[in-house]
Enzyme design. Sequence first.
Site, short mmCIF file in Angstrom:
data_model
loop_
_atom_site.label_atom_id
_atom_site.label_comp_id
_atom_site.label_asym_id
_atom_site.label_seq_id
_atom_site.Cartn_x
_atom_site.Cartn_y
_atom_site.Cartn_z
N PRO A 2 0.82 -1.21 0.00
CA PRO A 2 0.00 0.00 0.00
C PRO A 2 0.86 1.26 0.00
O PRO A 2 1.93 1.30 0.61
CB PRO A 2 -0.79 -0.14 1.30
CG PRO A 2 -0.82 -1.61 1.57
CD PRO A 2 0.49 -2.12 1.08
N GLU A 3 0.37 2.28 -0.69
CA GLU A 3 1.14 3.52 -0.80
C GLU A 3 0.50 4.62 0.05
O GLU A 3 -0.47 4.39 0.76
CB GLU A 3 1.26 3.90 -2.27
CG GLU A 3 1.81 2.74 -3.09
CD GLU A 3 2.32 3.11 -4.47
OE1 GLU A 3 2.63 4.29 -4.71
OE2 GLU A 3 2.43 2.21 -5.32
N LYS A 51 3.87 6.26 4.58
CA LYS A 51 3.25 4.94 4.71
C LYS A 51 3.05 4.52 6.16
O LYS A 51 2.71 3.38 6.43
CB LYS A 51 4.08 3.90 3.96
CG LYS A 51 4.24 4.19 2.47
CD LYS A 51 5.06 3.12 1.80
CE LYS A 51 5.29 3.43 0.32
NZ LYS A 51 6.04 2.36 -0.36
N ARG A 246 11.06 -4.78 -7.74
CA ARG A 246 9.73 -4.91 -8.34
C ARG A 246 9.72 -4.19 -9.68
O ARG A 246 10.37 -3.18 -9.87
CB ARG A 246 8.68 -4.29 -7.41
CG ARG A 246 8.36 -5.14 -6.19
CD ARG A 246 7.46 -4.40 -5.24
NE ARG A 246 8.17 -3.28 -4.65
CZ ARG A 246 7.56 -2.26 -4.08
NH1 ARG A 246 6.25 -2.21 -4.05
NH2 ARG A 246 8.24 -1.27 -3.55
#
Length: 259
Positions: A2-3, A51, A246
Site C-alpha cells: 500500500p502507498e 506509509k 519490483r
Amino acid sequence: MPEGDTVFLTAARLRRALVGKTLVRSDFRVPRYATVDLVGERVDEVGSYGKHLFIRTPRVSIHTHLKMEGIWRTYCVGERWTRPRVTARLVLATDDTEAVGFSLGKVEAVPRAQEHLVIDHLGPDLLGPNWDPAVAVERLQRSPDQAIGVALLDQRNLAGIGNVFRSEVCFLRRVHPATPVRDVPDLLALVNEAHRILSEAAHSPPRRELVYGRQRRPCQRCGTAITVRPLADTTPASDRITQHERGIYFCPRCQPPPG
C-alpha cells in the site's frame, strides 16, 4: 505494498471510527507489546505520515505500518470479522466499534513524546500539511547517480511513493525510470507531479493508472506497448528498500532510455 494514499484514507476511516472515544479493549498480538493495556485511554488523533499510521492517546502513539499485506478494518461490536482471526495483530475496541489491524507489517506502542523518532529519517510527506517540494528535491539530489525510479521509492527522499506511483510519475514526466537523478530535466516539476497525483488519489479516489499494470497494452499517448522491467538498486545493501526490484512500467517510446 500500500502507498501513501491508501494509508491516508485508512487513517481517515479510523479517525471517524475512533477519535473522541474511550478504549474498552486493547489487544496487541505481538510479543513485545503483549502486556500493553490502553483500556480507559481516549483516542485523541489518528494521522499518517507517508506509509506510517499513528493512533494517538494522551500518553501513547500506536504506530503501524501495513508493509505488503496489512490492512485495517472497522466493525460494529459483535459483527463478524471478514478476515481470519489468526491474522489479527492489533484490536482496539470502543463501546460501539472494533478496529482490527490484520497482517500488519509493524506494530509498536511508543510514548507520544518519542513518536518523532519513528519518522525523523523520512523525507517530506507528500500528503502532509507541511509538504515542501524544495526539501524533496534537495534530498533526491544527494544521490545524483541513482536512477530516478529507485530514488522515488526511497522514503528518505519523499514519503508516500510506492511502485505504482513511481511508474506513473515517470510516465507523466516522460522520464525513463533508469535516468540518473542528475539528468532528470526538471526535478522540481517531477516532484510536483508526484504531489499532484498522490493528492488526487487520496482526495478523489479511485484513480485510473496510466501505465502501472498495463504490460503489453498500448500506451495511451502513442500506442506503443507498455514494458515492465526490474530496476536494480545500486545503494549499499544495508540501505536497500525492501522489494526494490519490483517491476517498473514505462513506455519505451515516450520515455526513451538515458544516453
